[in-house]
Motif scaffolding. Structure first.
Motif, PDB file in Angstrom:
ATOM      1  N   MET A   1      30.013  17.164 -49.134  1.00 37.45           N
ATOM      2  CA  MET A   1      29.317  16.600 -50.291  1.00 37.45           C
ATOM      3  C   MET A   1      28.468  17.653 -50.992  1.00 37.45           C
ATOM      4  N   LYS A   2      27.845  18.549 -50.192  1.00 38.19           N
ATOM      5  CA  LYS A   2      26.998  19.573 -50.775  1.00 38.19           C
ATOM      6  C   LYS A   2      27.797  20.507 -51.676  1.00 38.19           C
ATOM      7  N   ALA A   3      29.028  20.828 -51.278  1.00 39.40           N
ATOM      8  CA  ALA A   3      29.885  21.688 -52.096  1.00 39.40           C
ATOM      9  C   ALA A   3      30.221  21.009 -53.413  1.00 39.40           C
ATOM     10  N   SER A   4      30.518  19.717 -53.362  1.00 40.02           N
ATOM     11  CA  SER A   4      30.810  18.959 -54.584  1.00 40.02           C
ATOM     12  C   SER A   4      29.589  18.906 -55.482  1.00 40.02           C
ATOM     13  N   TYR A   5      28.430  18.732 -54.862  1.00 37.09           N
ATOM     14  CA  TYR A   5      27.169  18.673 -55.612  1.00 37.09           C
ATOM     15  C   TYR A   5      26.932  19.994 -56.341  1.00 37.09           C
ATOM     16  N   PHE A   6      27.097  21.097 -55.622  1.00 40.28           N
ATOM     17  CA  PHE A   6      26.917  22.430 -56.209  1.00 40.28           C
ATOM     18  C   PHE A   6      27.908  22.643 -57.349  1.00 40.28           C
ATOM     19  N   HIS A   7      29.166  22.281 -57.124  1.00 39.30           N
ATOM     20  CA  HIS A   7      30.195  22.449 -58.156  1.00 39.30           C
ATOM     21  C   HIS A   7      29.845  21.669 -59.409  1.00 39.30           C
ATOM     22  N   THR A   8      29.364  20.452 -59.244  1.00 41.45           N
ATOM     23  CA  THR A   8      29.037  19.613 -60.402  1.00 41.45           C
ATOM     24  C   THR A   8      27.826  20.153 -61.148  1.00 41.45           C
TER      25      THR A   8
END
Length: 395
Positions: A1-8
């Motif tokens: 989830m953290k990777a998705s958050y950073f990407h967004t």
């Protein structure tokens, strides 16, 4: 989830930058950008400039945003990117670029805009995360304190001698008129004879010795061994006794936090070494007895953050509201030989506005009694504040 958050976070920031849209991440997403850990990153909230809100809605059309919801204060819509729900909002009474707590943070090669952690003082949304913010600032403070301690333990004794003369000479001068050394805040101390006074970040001991000469029981807390050496020699030459504790203020041991002190003093060029005022104020409350007074005499942020002067010329050279943490020359460097100045370590500082200070003191539970702003005494600087004195009491 953290990777998705950073990407967004980076995707949205990049899209808005390319479209020249002023924006800032707020709430949980602002904490993420500034490196603060929270239990779970769920949603992203971003504020955009109100007069380009419709353009932003079109910009994100590929993500199938919800229809905007509007009320008299704001307008917003939702979208989902990479499984992360994003709220895009505009506030009709806010100009994004002039928000005093709008902060630029580098993520890799990219500049990302967010609301500063320090906005928790006034912002209810950010205040929800005050525990996480204080924990983060506390960890950062430890590193900065180590840097500042190193800077203040490098040839400072020599700088003090260059500035004041040898302790024997200075002790004689202080003894001639000790109250003059306590101007302009002495009037708020009352009769100090027999009073227990702690001088936090008490530096060279000049104020402590002056107070001891007129009968106070004085304890000094400072992390500089070189300051302590000078202060103890000064007290000996003045034939008075002071207690000098070599310690970072926030790490002061329980034996010195006794709720028995009549007064806590801090003065001139100390507050900016702390990147969070809450722990300091909690420590002060623990030191003071009920009814005890905290007296802070400091440089006015108008002179330290905003205006520079040279003779008759004045220039607005800074941002009064900037919440940035800075690297600056250690204060005593101006009293050192030129050949030694370049080798001196720098110090880390956070310069506070009057509003931030008053708000932090008020939120701590200390009762503010006085805020006196004092003028610059140079003839060309008439009308400009130079220092201020704050007096607050423990209930």
């Amino acid at each position: 989830m953290k990777a998705s958050y950073f990407h967004t976070i980076t995707l949205i920031g990049n899209m808005l930058d390319k479209s020249n849209v002023p924006y800032q991440y707020t709430g949980q997403s602002a904490l993420f950008v500034q490196g603060v850990e929270v239990d779970e990153y769920k949603n992203i909230t971003i504020d955009v400039q109100w007069d380009v809100f419709n353009e932003v809605f079109e910009l994100f059309s590929e993500f199938a945003p919800t229809q905007p919801e509007k009320n008299p204060e704001s307008s917003s819509f939702l979208l989902v990117i990479d499984g992360v729900t994003v709220t895009v909002r505009c506030l009709f009474n806010m100009t994004i670029k002039t928000d005093p707590y709008r902060l630029s943070i580098k993520i890799g090669e990219m500049e990302v805009w967010c609301r500063s952690l320090y906005s928790y003082l006034y912002d209810e949304e950010m205040k929800k995360y005050s525990a996480e913010i204080h924990a983060y600032l506390s960890a950062e403070q430890q590193g900065f304190t180590a840097e500042n301690e190193q800077a203040w333990n490098q040839n400072n004794y020599l700088a003090l001698v260059n500035r004041y003369g040898k302790p024997k000479e200075l002790a004689s001068k202080i003894g001639q008129n000790p109250k003059w050394r306590l101007h302009p805040f002495y009037k708020y101390m009352g009769d100090v004879a027999g009073k227990k006074i702690t001088h936090l970040m008490g530096s060279n001991g000049v104020k402590a010795v002056a107070l001891a000469i007129i009968g106070a029981n004085v304890k000094v807390v400072d992390f500089s061994q070189e300051n302590a050496t000078f202060a103890n020699e000064l007290a000996k030459e003045a034939d008075v006794s002071i207690e000098y504790i070599i310690s970072d203020v926030l790490s002061l041991s329980s034996e010195h936090v006794s709720e028995k002190q009549d007064l806590v003093l801090m003065e001139l060029g100390v507050l900016h070494y702390l990147i969070d005022l809450q722990p300091l104020l909690e420590k002060i409350k623990m030191i003071l007895k009920p009814g005890g007074r905290f007296i802070l005499h400091e440089f006015h942020p108008i002179s330290t953050k905003l205006i520079t002067s040279n003779g008759k010329k004045h220039k607005v050279a800074g941002n009064y509201f900037a919440p940035a943490i800075e690297n600056n020359e250690v204060a005593f460097s101006k009293h050192m030989p030129d050949e030694e100045k370049e080798s001196l370590s720098k110090v880390v500082q956070r310069k506070w506005t009057i509003g931030e200070l008053i708000t932090a003191v008020g939120q701590s539970g200390l009762v503010i009694k006085v805020l006196e702003e004092e003028p610059n005494h140079k003839i060309h600087d008439i009308g400009l504040p130079k220092t201020y004195t704050l007096v607050a009491e423990r209930v």
